[in-house]
Design an enzyme around this catalytic site. Structure first.
Site, PDB file in Angstrom:
ATOM      1  N   ASP A  84       0.867  -1.166   0.000  1.00 43.60           N
ATOM      2  CA  ASP A  84       0.000   0.000   0.000  1.00 43.60           C
ATOM      3  C   ASP A  84       0.908   1.222   0.000  1.00 43.60           C
ATOM      4  OD1 ASP A  84      -2.207   1.667   0.093  1.00 43.60           O
ATOM      5  OD2 ASP A  84      -3.198   0.528   1.672  1.00 43.60           O
ATOM      6  N   TRP A  85       0.371   2.365  -0.363  1.00 43.99           N
ATOM      7  CA  TRP A  85       1.197   3.552  -0.600  1.00 43.99           C
ATOM      8  C   TRP A  85       1.900   3.987   0.693  1.00 43.99           C
ATOM      9  CZ3 TRP A  85      -0.056   1.369  -4.562  1.00 43.99           C
ATOM     10  CH2 TRP A  85       0.031   1.888  -5.842  1.00 43.99           C
TER      11      TRP A  85
END
Length: 815
Positions: A226-227
């Protein structure tokens, strides 16, 4: 299977080129390797559309589809497949190859801010819908990225929290949708979650990414973080994380080259991770794509029609006393009331946001259908979490420093004060981690009296009206629950304004110290508070009409990534509004739009209630179709609605169970979430899992179980004895009567969405494979069926089971 071509490409790369493909180049793409003719892979956010490379607000317009819980309510994997295929076309219109979707985390609590984005509290329903959605996307050569793997069932401190989940609950509940997405749909990508799982970040959890995902399930695709959700170099690569996102590289790049040279990561591991990337590029066509990057706003008629149909298919009819619904076209004057009447609530908040082609509000849809002269409108009250965003021509000056000093480096004009700065911005003329900005414009109130300004920011900010600072989030900034827990809570200030007078509004902003996600953002708004007189006016409007429809609920400000709800009461004074309108007009219909359950203290006083969720850009039209019977209310509840907040599975005195304590959230309830919890505790819900009414009635006959080579087939005749066509969902539950381990009373193991004409009867056949009878035995590391008697039940909700049959099963260990 890796082709000879991909192997040759991997072997032709230098170590530096290989490593370059294991991190993003920027926020949305991987670097090309021009020397070897390797193209650029691009990704875009989903799952209810394809936003493209723009900010979370604004950007190129896109089609907004129903949110996850609305798709969950459809109980229709075929519809999920249609939506996935349509969103694949949206992804292509944004020049991307990979959709960061679907979201398949489980509704553990009723307050998770991201429940709207997920399908259900039940793992089998979630798994079936995920398979349909993934198959739809990938049928058009667009990769799915099923997320968030795993244990991300809350937004509270999600970037650091450790979800403490024992293996049986993981295997039977929280990993189930991911397993089917890999084994049945063949998903090409998986996204690791932000949180830790049993103490280890999922992005570097070898048990999760290698032992389970690759070895147990046979996954051959890409795992991306995930970012900003990866936190190490050798640990993530060795555990099985292919891709660090976003770019540029933080813990890879030169650090990863150095790790290889130091021997903490082998060249063979790097090659294996790169081959997965190349395979994904080959599957999506990115490997050989040489066309220039372009994004388009393709407003397709077929997508409009699908969104409208899907919105109705997920709408749940919760109550319909005396057959008030559907309404007749010849109905008299209708009072349209509530904060969601003229505001189209089409989606939740966070990374699932996009800039829709259009928004159809309920009022607009009903005015278009009936004529505005048939309607009387009153807002009654507000339901916003933050003050409505300040709009207008707002000038923004950017400075290449954190002190608003010197001449602006860049200037532009925006339409509202909702800023979310994703690099590159300001023409690329400022450092995204060291800049400041000044927003300048005017506000002209349409009524005299008290007004309320509000602002929150990820970064330092001040708001001035006519030169006077009324909100200071500069010296007194503290971290709160906005902007993915990177921003402050909203601070408000009241000020008396004169109608028609232009007031100068200025906002000063400077990016703050980098936190987990390093975000810079602000939101400022203003409104006139409503009060007792407005609720009274709504009741008066209702009294003048034949029928009153009250549109209440929440919005993407409440149902949002980065922030859980504090309870499940309707925000503001909406309960008072519904009660007042119901007292004034006995023909009151309540239309709810929320991302999950709400308490309904007025339920006994209103004859009809619809749950419409956030159904996408055609929201008003889909709701109108159901209200007037053009479409069946096709939805059934994918999440149990408790009578009271305290009845839900995670309401405990121990905060470590929820919302978490000292960095841990302990899943103490184990398997007993959702309807399993209500069965175990003997609690009657307000509306059970799988519940929903139709505009006709349905009956079912006796249940027969036939053994075949793959397990059992449940056979049952379903009949529509009514006078109009309709749809229902037949549900099959299985319970182990003599289990040696603790098991739920019953568990959903099969279902079928059925449409029947008036008077029609049809035999429905639902497969029950051996897994439907098994539990995960941690002592042997496999699913196991214990010899003994099982009860198979069929009906139309978790508490409306019409027929059952017993079956004796032999001992069996499943592969």
């Amino acid at each position: 299977m890796v082709s000879n071509r991909l192997a040759a490409l991997a072997d032709a790369m230098t170590l530096e080129e290989q490593v370059s493909l294991l991190s993003g180049e920027d926020f949305w793409s991987l670097p090309a390797v021009d020397r070897l003719g390797i193209g650029k892979l691009r990704v875009t956010d989903g799952p209810n559309g394809a936003r493209g490379s723009g900010s979370l607000v604004g950007g190129v317009k896109s089609a907004a589809f129903p949110v996850g819980i609305a798709i969950g309510a459809s109980f229709d994997p075929a519809l999920a497949r249609e939506i996935g295929a349509a969103i694949a076309e949206e992804v292509k219109s944004k020049g991307a190859h990979v959709s960061l979707a679907p979201t398949v985390n489980i509704h553990r609590s009723v307050t998770n801010g991201r429940n709207f984005e997920c399908y259900s509290e039940d793992p089998e329903l979630t798994a079936a819908l995920a398979v349909g959605y993934v198959e739809g996307l990938q049928s058009r050569k667009v990769s799915a990225t099923i997320k968030h793997f795993a244990g991300n069932e809350s937004e509270i401190e999600r970037t650091t929290m450790s979800s403490e989940i024992e293996e049986r609950s993981l295997r039977e509940i929280y990993l189930r949708p991911f397993e089917d997405a890999v084994k049945k749909a063949g998903t090409w990508a998986v996204m690791s979650s932000y949180n830790r799982l049993n103490g280890t970040y999922t992005s570097e959890n070898q048990w999760l990414l290698t032992d389970v995902l690759r070895k147990d399930w046979g996954f051959d695709g890409v795992v991306m973080s995930d970012w900003f959700g990866s936190h190490s170099t050798a640990e993530t690569v060795n555990a099985g994380l292919n891709l660090e996102m976003p770019g540029p590289a933080r813990d890879r790049g030169e650090k990863l080259v150095a790790a290889v040279e130091a021997g903490t990561v082998t060249r063979e591991t790097i090659r294996a991770r790169v081959l997965d990337i190349l395979l994904l590029m080959e599957r999506t066509g990115a490997l050989d794509e040489k066309t220039a990057f372009e994004e388009h706003a393709d407003d397709r008629p077929e997508h409009r029609a699908l969104i409208r149909r899907a919105g109705a298919a997920g709408t749940v009819l919760l109550k319909n006393a005396d057959g008030l619904l559907p309404l007749a076209e010849t109905a008299g004057k209708i009072a349209i009331i509530g904060p969601n009447a003229k505001t189209a609530q089409i989606m939740g908040g966070g990374s699932a946001q996009l800039n829709p082609h259009y928004r159809v509000s309920p009022f607009d849809a009903l005015a278009d259908r009936l004529g505005a002269d048939r309607l009387v409108y009153a807002k009654g009250c507000t339901n916003h979490r933050w003050e409505p965003v300040w709009t207008g021509d707002i000038a923004v000056d950017y400075f290449a420093n954190a002190t608003l000093s010197g001449d602006p480096a860049h200037a532009e004009t925006v339409n509202d004060a909702n800023m979310f700065w994703i690099p590159p911005f300001a023409g690329g003329k400022v450092d995204p981690h060291r800049f400041s900005a000044r927003l300048s414009g005017t506000f002209v109130p349409d009524a005299s009296g008290l007004h309320r300004f509000g602002m929150h920011s990820a970064g330092l900010s001040k708001l001035f009206v006519d030169g006077k600072c009324i909100i200071d989030l500069w010296d007194g900034w503290t971290r709160g629950r906005t902007f993915f827990e990177e921003g402050s809570d909203e601070v408000t200030a009241d000020i008396t304004l004169e109608a028609g007078k232009a007031y100068a509004v200025t906002i000063e902003f400077a990016c703050g110290a980098a936190k987990s996600l390093g975000l810079s953002a602000l939101r400022a708004g203003v409104s006139r508070p409503l009060g007792d007189d407005d609720i009274a006016a709504a009741a008066e409007a209702a009294a003048t009409a034949e029928t009153a429809i009250v549109f209440v609920g929440r919005s993407g400000e409440w149902d949002t990534e980065g922030s859980d709800l504090e309870d499940i009461t309707l925000p503001g004074r909406q309960d008072e509004l519904v009660a007042a309108v119901a007292k004034a007009n006995p023909r009151t219909i309540v239309v709810l739009q929320t991302g999950g359950p709400v308490e309904m203290p007025w339920l006994d006083d209103v004859p009809a209630v619809l749950q419409a969720w956030y159904p996408g850009q055609e929201a008003g039209n889909a709701i109108a179709d159901v209200l007037f019977g053009d479409a069946e209310p096709g939805g059934r509840l994918p999440q149990t609605f408790p009578k009271r907040f305290r009845d839900n599975p995670t309401f405990r005195q121990d905060p470590e169970i929820y919302p978490g304590l000292d960095g841990k959230v302990r899943y103490q309830e184990g398997l007993f979430i959702g309807y399993r919890h209500y069965d175990q505790q003997g609690i009657d819900p307000m509306f059970p899992f799988g519940y929903g009414l139709s505009y006709t009635d349905f009956d079912c006959g006796s249940l027969d179980l036939d053994e075949d080579e793959t397990g059992f087939l449940a056979r049952i005749a379903v009949t529509n004895p009514g006078v109009r066509a309709g749809s229902t969902v037949l549900q099959i539950y299985v319970g182990d009567d003599e289990a040696s381990v603790e098991r739920p009373v019953r568990e959903l193991k099969g279902f079928a969405k059925i449409e029947l004409a008036a008077g029609e009867s049809r035999e429905i056949i639902i497969a029950l494979p051996p897994r439907a009878f098994a539990f995960y035995d941690t002592t042997i590391g496999a699913f196991r069926i214990e010899a003994g008697r099982f009860t198979v039940s069929a009906g139309f909700s978790a508490t409306d089971l019409r027929t059952s049959a017993a079956i004796d099963m032999p001992e069996m260990i499943l592969d």
